[in-house]
Design an enzyme around this catalytic site. Structure first.
Site, PDB file in Angstrom:
ATOM      1  N   ASP A 198       4.569  10.122   5.839  1.00  8.55           N
ATOM      2  CA  ASP A 198       3.824   9.003   5.263  1.00  8.55           C
ATOM      3  C   ASP A 198       2.433   9.540   4.931  1.00  8.55           C
ATOM      4  O   ASP A 198       1.618   9.776   5.817  1.00  8.55           O
ATOM      5  CB  ASP A 198       3.756   7.863   6.290  1.00  8.55           C
TER       6      ASP A 198
ATOM      7  N   LYS B 274      -4.817   3.877  -2.026  1.00 11.55           N
ATOM      8  CA  LYS B 274      -5.969   4.650  -1.559  1.00 11.55           C
ATOM      9  C   LYS B 274      -6.368   5.690  -2.611  1.00 11.55           C
ATOM     10  O   LYS B 274      -7.366   5.540  -3.289  1.00 11.55           O
ATOM     11  CB  LYS B 274      -5.678   5.328  -0.213  1.00 11.55           C
TER      12      LYS B 274
ATOM     13  N   TRP C 159       0.904   2.898  12.332  1.00  6.98           N
ATOM     14  CA  TRP C 159       1.867   2.981  11.225  1.00  6.98           C
ATOM     15  C   TRP C 159       3.113   3.742  11.640  1.00  6.98           C
ATOM     16  O   TRP C 159       4.225   3.384  11.245  1.00  6.98           O
ATOM     17  CB  TRP C 159       1.217   3.607   9.990  1.00  6.98           C
TER      18      TRP C 159
HETATM   19  N1  PMP Z   1       0.974   3.817   6.121  1.00  8.58           N
HETATM   20  C1  PMP Z   1      -0.322   4.164   6.147  1.00  8.58           C
HETATM   21  C2  PMP Z   1      -0.708   5.542   6.607  1.00  8.58           C
HETATM   22  C3  PMP Z   1      -1.305   3.251   5.751  1.00  8.58           C
HETATM   23  O1  PMP Z   1      -2.589   3.575   5.799  1.00  8.58           O
HETATM   24  C4  PMP Z   1      -0.904   1.968   5.306  1.00  8.58           C
HETATM   25  C5  PMP Z   1      -1.887   0.926   4.823  1.00  8.58           C
HETATM   26  N2  PMP Z   1      -3.171   1.046   5.209  1.00  8.58           N
HETATM   27  C6  PMP Z   1       0.452   1.651   5.316  1.00  8.58           C
HETATM   28  C7  PMP Z   1       1.359   2.605   5.721  1.00  8.58           C
HETATM   29  C8  PMP Z   1       0.959   0.291   4.868  1.00  8.58           C
HETATM   30  O2  PMP Z   1       0.764   0.140   3.514  1.00  8.58           O
HETATM   31  P1  PMP Z   1       1.241  -1.157   2.713  1.00  8.58           P
HETATM   32  O3  PMP Z   1       0.233  -2.202   3.015  1.00  8.58           O
HETATM   33  O4  PMP Z   1       1.239  -0.702   1.273  1.00  8.58           O
HETATM   34  O5  PMP Z   1       2.590  -1.521   3.177  1.00  8.58           O
END
Ligand code: PMP
Length: 362
Positions: free
Chosen positions: A174, A198, A104
């Site tokens: 994030d 989450k 991420w």
């Molecule tokens: N950042 C983190 C730390 C995540 O765990 C996730 C999804 N698992 C995301 C970003 C991306 O999230 P989204 O699918 O809502 O774009």
């Protein structure tokens, strides 16, 4: 009906009480003869919901007055674009710094490259992101408009136990997979964002907390509906927002308050994680993948010493109501995501299953 213990990484399980309340109110909210998803985002009923959501967030997370609470379309990844669009122009060099602790963070860094220069100042890629790399804050280029970190690495099962003191460079975190699972000092951050799916509610919406002095730097080409200022000035209602997601978040926050708030929840989360890590550490059959000093209390990642047993492990667990334990392909093995809504009993049931499975397959 029996609900499973859902160990999926997200969308993740929500408290049963929350699901039941939403179900009970779905057809007929407060005797209106209409449900929440059928009424205007400008109605007095929805106004009360969004105001209460702000209040609960402020109280539970300890959000100071000089921060704005925004509900931004598009989930967490959309913030990988929104953050640079709104912040990279804070300094003329248009640089942003990143600590790469997982996929991420890598994605966020790549996305920011569209709008300026990404500086990757530390990385744990050399060991498949099984730790949080050490770095000295003096390594942060002072021309950086901000430093971006992923506070909890959902795929790899690591988290920042302590946050860097970045001085004049705003820290952007994030916190998608851990917001409200631990006590924070919000003042340490310029921006915190989290996809809801989450610990907070349904997917597709992000919660953003931003220090208000950071609201003035958006690039001119920033889409209106990604401009944080638009959200701040119009209470996130410049257009029709995802009213249902905000409503669900309010129910989750009410539940969290009933549980005793974040401090209580953090103690419970630590106890839940300890149950699982103790089980992993006591055996040679299961191997934890994250370095112990950097372990997450939200995502517990492990492999089986006999990897060929993994599918059987996952399938047998599922047959016993322990759902979605398969790890992410980037790590392999298994992953137990144990967000706030996972009860202690769910972790205990998983530990009991793991011990039993080990005994019958040793
Ligand atoms: N950042 C983190 C730390 C995540 O765990 C996730 C999804 N698992 C995301 C970003 C991306 O999230 P989204 O699918 O809502 O774009």
């Amino acid at each position: 009906m029996k609900r499973v213990y859902n160990f999926g990484a997200g969308p993740a399980m929500l408290p049963t009480e929350v699901m039941e309340k939403a179900q009970a109110e779905f057809l007929n909210y407060q005797d209106m003869g209409a449900g929440i998803i059928e009424i205007s985002h400008r109605s007095k009923e929805f106004d009360a919901i969004i105001d209460r959501t702000d209040e609960l967030l402020t109280e539970l997370a300890g959000i100071p007055d000089n921060y704005k609470i925004l509900y931004v379309h598009g989930g967490a990844q959309m913030q990988f674009s929104a953050v640079p669009l709104n912040l990279i122009n804070r300094l003329p060099a248009r640089k942003a710094s990143f600590v790469l602790t997982g996929n991420w963070a890598v994605k966020a860094s790549e996305e920011a490259e569209r709008y300026g220069t990404s500086l990757n100042i530390a990385s744990s890629k050399d060991q498949n992101f099984n730790y949080i790399p050490d770095f000295d804050v003096s390594q942060i280029d002072p021309e950086s408009s901000y430093l971006h970190i992923t506070s909890n690495n959902t795929l790899f099962g690591t988290r920042w136990h302590q946050f860097p003191k970045t001085g004049d460079v705003p820290l952007v975190a994030d916190m998608t997979s851990e917001f409200l699972s631990r006590k924070l000092n919000i003042n340490d951050f310029g921006v915190i964002f989290a996809g809801l799916q989450k610990n907070l509610g349904p997917a597709g919406l992000a919660l953003v907390l931003i220090r208000d002095d950071l609201l003035d730097y958006a690039l001119p080409e920033t889409p209106g509906l990604l401009n944080y200022k638009t959200y701040a000035e119009q209470h996130s209602l410049a257009n029709t927002n995802n009213t249902f997601a905000i409503y669900m978040m309010k129910l989750v926050l009410e539940w969290l308050k009933d549980q005793g708030g974040v401090e209580k929840m953090e103690a419970q989360n630590e106890a839940k994680a300890k149950l699982l890590y103790d089980c992993i550490d006591a055996s040679d059959f299961y191997l934890g993948t994250a370095q112990p000093a950097h372990r997450s209390i939200m995502n517990v990642t492990f492999t089986l010493a006999k990897d060929e047993l993994l599918d059987e492990f996952v399938n047998q667990a599922e047959a016993q109501g322990l759902y979605a334990l398969k790890g992410h392909r980037a790590v392999g093995g298994a992953r137990a995501s144990i967000y706030n809504a996972m009860p202690v009993a769910g972790c205990q049931a998983l530990v009991d299953f793991m011990k039993e499975f080990e005994k019958s397959h040793a």
